[in-house]
Design a protein around this motif. Structure first.
Motif, PDB file in Angstrom:
ATOM      1  N   GLN A   1       0.623  -1.260   0.244  1.00  0.00           N
ATOM      2  CA  GLN A   1       0.296  -0.032   0.292  1.00  0.00           C
ATOM      3  C   GLN A   1       0.972   0.902   0.153  1.00  0.00           C
ATOM      4  O   GLN A   1       2.070   1.036   0.561  1.00  0.00           O
ATOM      5  CB  GLN A   1      -1.575  -0.207   1.453  1.00  0.00           C
ATOM      6  N   LEU A   2       0.335   2.478  -1.322  1.00  0.00           N
ATOM      7  CA  LEU A   2       1.034   3.633  -0.642  1.00  0.00           C
ATOM      8  C   LEU A   2       0.147   5.086  -1.309  1.00  0.00           C
ATOM      9  O   LEU A   2      -0.201   4.815  -1.960  1.00  0.00           O
ATOM     10  CB  LEU A   2       2.092   3.403  -1.794  1.00  0.00           C
ATOM     11  N   PRO A   3      -0.118   5.316   0.146  1.00  0.00           N
ATOM     12  CA  PRO A   3      -0.763   6.123  -0.069  1.00  0.00           C
ATOM     13  C   PRO A   3      -0.648   7.815  -0.505  1.00  0.00           C
ATOM     14  O   PRO A   3       0.682   8.047  -0.413  1.00  0.00           O
ATOM     15  CB  PRO A   3      -1.319   6.664   1.602  1.00  0.00           C
ATOM     16  N   LYS A   4      -1.167   7.914  -1.387  1.00  0.00           N
ATOM     17  CA  LYS A   4      -1.341   9.934  -2.059  1.00  0.00           C
ATOM     18  C   LYS A   4      -0.574  10.763  -0.830  1.00  0.00           C
ATOM     19  O   LYS A   4      -1.258  10.554   0.402  1.00  0.00           O
ATOM     20  CB  LYS A   4      -2.306   9.968  -3.187  1.00  0.00           C
ATOM     21  N   PRO A   5       0.048  11.909  -0.870  1.00  0.00           N
ATOM     22  CA  PRO A   5       0.747  12.428  -2.056  1.00  0.00           C
ATOM     23  C   PRO A   5       2.187  11.395  -2.207  1.00  0.00           C
ATOM     24  O   PRO A   5       3.115  11.404  -1.434  1.00  0.00           O
ATOM     25  CB  PRO A   5       1.170  13.739  -1.980  1.00  0.00           C
TER      26      PRO A   5
ATOM     27  N   HIS B   1      -4.776  -4.910  -9.262  1.00  0.00           N
ATOM     28  CA  HIS B   1      -5.142  -4.455 -10.198  1.00  0.00           C
ATOM     29  C   HIS B   1      -5.695  -2.984  -9.900  1.00  0.00           C
ATOM     30  O   HIS B   1      -6.584  -2.980  -9.920  1.00  0.00           O
ATOM     31  CB  HIS B   1      -4.981  -4.673 -11.487  1.00  0.00           C
ATOM     32  N   PHE B   2      -4.805  -1.500 -10.597  1.00  0.00           N
ATOM     33  CA  PHE B   2      -5.673  -0.272 -11.132  1.00  0.00           C
ATOM     34  C   PHE B   2      -6.603  -0.288  -9.221  1.00  0.00           C
ATOM     35  O   PHE B   2      -6.584   1.169  -9.531  1.00  0.00           O
ATOM     36  CB  PHE B   2      -6.502  -0.284 -11.838  1.00  0.00           C
ATOM     37  N   LEU B   3      -5.488  -0.033  -8.061  1.00  0.00           N
ATOM     38  CA  LEU B   3      -6.242   0.280  -7.065  1.00  0.00           C
ATOM     39  C   LEU B   3      -4.381   0.959  -6.553  1.00  0.00           C
ATOM     40  O   LEU B   3      -3.834   0.439  -5.755  1.00  0.00           O
ATOM     41  CB  LEU B   3      -6.271  -1.063  -5.783  1.00  0.00           C
ATOM     42  N   ASP B   4      -4.704   2.685  -6.878  1.00  0.00           N
ATOM     43  CA  ASP B   4      -3.280   2.913  -6.785  1.00  0.00           C
ATOM     44  C   ASP B   4      -2.700   3.534  -5.893  1.00  0.00           C
ATOM     45  O   ASP B   4      -1.565   3.003  -5.296  1.00  0.00           O
ATOM     46  CB  ASP B   4      -3.483   3.969  -7.302  1.00  0.00           C
ATOM     47  N   GLU B   5      -3.547   3.499  -4.311  1.00  0.00           N
ATOM     48  CA  GLU B   5      -3.388   3.919  -3.086  1.00  0.00           C
ATOM     49  C   GLU B   5      -3.336   1.973  -2.338  1.00  0.00           C
ATOM     50  O   GLU B   5      -2.576   2.307  -2.096  1.00  0.00           O
ATOM     51  CB  GLU B   5      -4.129   4.548  -2.573  1.00  0.00           C
ATOM     52  N   TYR B   6      -3.891   1.497  -2.635  1.00  0.00           N
ATOM     53  CA  TYR B   6      -4.383   0.080  -1.980  1.00  0.00           C
ATOM     54  C   TYR B   6      -3.590  -0.966  -2.300  1.00  0.00           C
ATOM     55  O   TYR B   6      -3.336  -1.500  -1.960  1.00  0.00           O
ATOM     56  CB  TYR B   6      -5.881  -0.256  -2.252  1.00  0.00           C
ATOM     57  N   SER B   7      -2.809  -1.036  -3.551  1.00  0.00           N
ATOM     58  CA  SER B   7      -1.765  -1.532  -3.415  1.00  0.00           C
ATOM     59  C   SER B   7      -0.757  -1.559  -4.780  1.00  0.00           C
ATOM     60  O   SER B   7      -1.456  -1.122  -5.603  1.00  0.00           O
ATOM     61  CB  SER B   7      -2.523  -2.914  -3.980  1.00  0.00           C
ATOM     62  N   HIS B   8       0.045  -1.548  -4.904  1.00  0.00           N
ATOM     63  CA  HIS B   8       1.154  -1.700  -5.814  1.00  0.00           C
ATOM     64  C   HIS B   8       1.799  -2.829  -6.615  1.00  0.00           C
ATOM     65  O   HIS B   8       2.855  -3.270  -6.172  1.00  0.00           O
ATOM     66  CB  HIS B   8       2.305  -0.502  -5.677  1.00  0.00           C
ATOM     67  N   SER B   9       0.654  -3.599  -6.446  1.00  0.00           N
ATOM     68  CA  SER B   9       1.418  -5.526  -6.713  1.00  0.00           C
ATOM     69  C   SER B   9      -0.047  -5.987  -7.203  1.00  0.00           C
ATOM     70  O   SER B   9      -0.497  -6.883  -8.005  1.00  0.00           O
ATOM     71  CB  SER B   9       1.305  -6.355  -5.584  1.00  0.00           C
TER      72      SER B   9
ATOM     73  N   GLU C   1     -11.158  -3.594 -10.912  1.00  0.00           N
ATOM     74  CA  GLU C   1     -10.134  -4.663 -11.797  1.00  0.00           C
ATOM     75  C   GLU C   1     -10.251  -5.494 -12.175  1.00  0.00           C
ATOM     76  O   GLU C   1     -10.314  -5.582 -13.637  1.00  0.00           O
ATOM     77  CB  GLU C   1      -9.692  -5.824  -9.966  1.00  0.00           C
ATOM     78  N   LEU C   2     -11.892  -5.970 -12.308  1.00  0.00           N
ATOM     79  CA  LEU C   2     -12.428  -6.604 -13.502  1.00  0.00           C
ATOM     80  C   LEU C   2     -12.396  -6.329 -14.329  1.00  0.00           C
ATOM     81  O   LEU C   2     -12.288  -6.600 -15.979  1.00  0.00           O
ATOM     82  CB  LEU C   2     -14.291  -7.177 -12.823  1.00  0.00           C
ATOM     83  N   GLY C   3     -13.389  -4.533 -14.323  1.00  0.00           N
ATOM     84  CA  GLY C   3     -13.305  -3.812 -15.710  1.00  0.00           C
ATOM     85  C   GLY C   3     -11.781  -2.966 -16.293  1.00  0.00           C
ATOM     86  O   GLY C   3     -12.194  -3.369 -17.444  1.00  0.00           O
ATOM     87  N   GLY C   4     -10.371  -3.519 -15.735  1.00  0.00           N
ATOM     88  CA  GLY C   4      -9.484  -3.132 -16.521  1.00  0.00           C
ATOM     89  C   GLY C   4      -9.501  -3.843 -17.044  1.00  0.00           C
ATOM     90  O   GLY C   4      -8.825  -3.585 -18.579  1.00  0.00           O
ATOM     91  N   PHE C   5      -9.885  -5.177 -17.555  1.00  0.00           N
ATOM     92  CA  PHE C   5      -9.856  -6.663 -18.046  1.00  0.00           C
ATOM     93  C   PHE C   5     -10.501  -7.036 -18.793  1.00  0.00           C
ATOM     94  O   PHE C   5     -10.921  -8.131 -18.931  1.00  0.00           O
ATOM     95  CB  PHE C   5      -9.346  -7.736 -16.870  1.00  0.00           C
ATOM     96  N   HIS C   6     -11.747  -6.108 -18.787  1.00  0.00           N
ATOM     97  CA  HIS C   6     -12.812  -6.378 -19.307  1.00  0.00           C
ATOM     98  C   HIS C   6     -13.628  -7.541 -19.006  1.00  0.00           C
ATOM     99  O   HIS C   6     -14.201  -8.911 -19.736  1.00  0.00           O
ATOM    100  CB  HIS C   6     -12.909  -6.376 -21.029  1.00  0.00           C
TER     101      HIS C   6
END
Length: 131
Positions: A10-14, A48-56, A119-124
């Motif tokens: 996890q990596l919160p902004k900023p 995937h695509f969860l920018d603050e929640y997971s960079h994995s 995440e699901l939508g990112g892969f259609h």
């Protein structure tokens, strides 16, 4: 009783330059320490695509790095997304087998179906078809 560590990275902004690199390397250092202290396992998830929640998004790469700098700790791959549009089952099996070889048989494996519509939508993948 067994003890381990679990990572979603996890990596919160900023975000500042170098934050993501530091996040990965500090997690790797923690796994090295956990191995030295006798912890039983270290798990890394896939998101995937969860920018603050997971960079994995590529736990197999992170776990391969962990395998190269540890000796005893078991390395858990969880949750590996097994919906074919995420990861083809044959590629999943190949990657796990290679990681198991490189870690001298220390791989644990957990699977999942994907949780968020982002995440699901990112892969259609329609949510109704994820199973």
């Amino acid at each position: 009783m067994k003890f381990g560590v679990f990572y979603e990275l996890q990596l919160p902004k900023p975000w500042n330059e170098g934050d993501e690199q530091r996040l990965f390397h500090e997690a790797l250092e923690q796994i090295v320490l956990a191995d030295r202290l006798g912890f039983d396992h270290a798990w890394e998830v896939e998101h995937h695509f969860l920018d603050e929640y997971s960079h994995s998004s590529s736990p197999e790469v992170f776990l391969a790095a962990a395998a190269s700098v540890t000796k005893n700790i078991r390395l858990g791959h969880g949750i590996r997304q097994v919906i074919p549009n995420y990861n083809h089952p044959a590629r999943t099996a190949e990657g796990l087998a290679t990681l198991d070889i490189m870690s001298n048989g220390r791989v644990e494996f957990g699977i999942g179906e994907g949780a968020t519509r982002l995440e699901l939508g990112g892969f259609h993948i329609p949510a109704k078809e994820k199973r």
